[in-house]
Design an enzyme around this catalytic site. Sequence first.
Site, mmCIF file in Angstrom:
data_model
loop_
_atom_site.group_PDB
_atom_site.id
_atom_site.type_symbol
_atom_site.label_atom_id
_atom_site.label_comp_id
_atom_site.label_asym_id
_atom_site.label_seq_id
_atom_site.Cartn_x
_atom_site.Cartn_y
_atom_site.Cartn_z
ATOM 1 C CG ASP A 15 -1.997 -1.094 1.121
ATOM 2 O OD1 ASP A 15 -2.190 -1.647 0.019
ATOM 3 O OD2 ASP A 15 -2.599 -1.409 2.155
ATOM 4 N NE ARG A 96 -0.752 0.530 12.760
ATOM 5 C CZ ARG A 96 0.114 -0.301 12.224
ATOM 6 N NH1 ARG A 96 1.396 -0.228 12.579
ATOM 7 N NH2 ARG A 96 -0.265 -1.218 11.372
ATOM 8 C CG ASP A 125 -3.886 0.286 11.968
ATOM 9 O OD1 ASP A 125 -4.003 0.258 13.214
ATOM 10 O OD2 ASP A 125 -3.243 -0.555 11.322
ATOM 11 C CB SER A 177 -3.225 -8.291 5.694
ATOM 12 O OG SER A 177 -2.823 -7.039 6.215
#
Length: 401
Positions: A15, A96, A125, A177
């Site tokens: 990504d 994060r 996220d 993922s």
Amino acid sequence: MKVKKVALAYSGGLDTSIIIPWLKENYQCEVVAVCGDIGQGGEELTGLEQKARKTGASEVFVEDMREEFVSEYLWRLVRAGAVYEHKYLLGTSVARPLLAKRQVEVALKTGCDALAHGCTGKGNDQVRFELTYKALAPHLRVIAPWREWDIKSREDALEYAASRNVPVSASTAKIYSRDRNIWHISHEGGALEDPANAAPDDIWMLTKSPRQAPDVAAEVSIGFHQGRPVSVNGEHCASSVALLETLNEIGGEHGIGRIDLVENRFVGMKSRGCYETPGGTLLLAAYRELEALVLDRSLLHYKQKLSVDYAELVYNGFWFTPLREALDEFFESAAQAVTGEVKLRLYKGNLEPVSRKSPNSLYSLDIASFTMGAGYDQKDALGFINLIGLPIQIRALARKS
């Protein structure tokens, strides 16, 4: 408003690799790639700077943030006893805010007027990154390509990468993922999307299958000082990173730390994922045993209630908030007595406490023993039961009359 320079949270995955050329094409802007080493492993970090520049980044920042991550974020989780929905040890969630904080710092340092991330519009996220942006740099514009572009699938992303000569290791064959750091690794997608399917044996990466773990049990001792992990098997660890890496190795060898979870995402949907957190599982188990020894009942029970709230705050992305900071003050105060050592026995995916020792122990052998001691008069129990049972007794008598 035209964007001149964007700081991108960059991992080098599929990504974010295609986001660099996409930003340059659609915003005609400079791109600064920001990556933090939080223990995801050398394979993910090797050649990252060269790759980012090759795909169009004008500046690249790759920084070792492992010690800060462990000391200032993960140890807070341990101290709080934070576990989301009884299972998830928050490995992705807690990382994060730190990554987003560093991204903001680089953006301000390099004169960026926007921030970008590669989170999808369906996940948690995006919330975690953007709440951090709002807390630390609310004046910067936020660009979330997954909420803007026409790419709808992994296949679309791979096609876009090929058309722009963007090198990616992902392929249609790599169906899972994953997110990895020093605390854990998560697995989503593929066969895991259907909760009726058993987790395939080949997804696990950090832990041995319990069936293949050693046939002989192992014991590990973990020492704490005022709530902070400080030693393994009696050896003091000057580095928090080294301590956690040691426990990851020990736990992984014995199949400790695997979970399979259907969780409630903050954005409203349910998702299914598998997680491996070997060292963290050992730490939380040991910490709970030590707390049971040194905290009085009222404090321990109230802390257990707040632990649920803390885990939810972290999961939902509210790290940089007054409530999280206030809760941490409470947990820090509660942890002042949490000093001592706990020994755990590990065997084929299971763990059990063997011993607990602390100079602050509230356990009284004189009182707890079946042998009558001077410290406790059993006759006192009669008055205690009569008083606490008085409302029950009165209600029963009223009903009878």
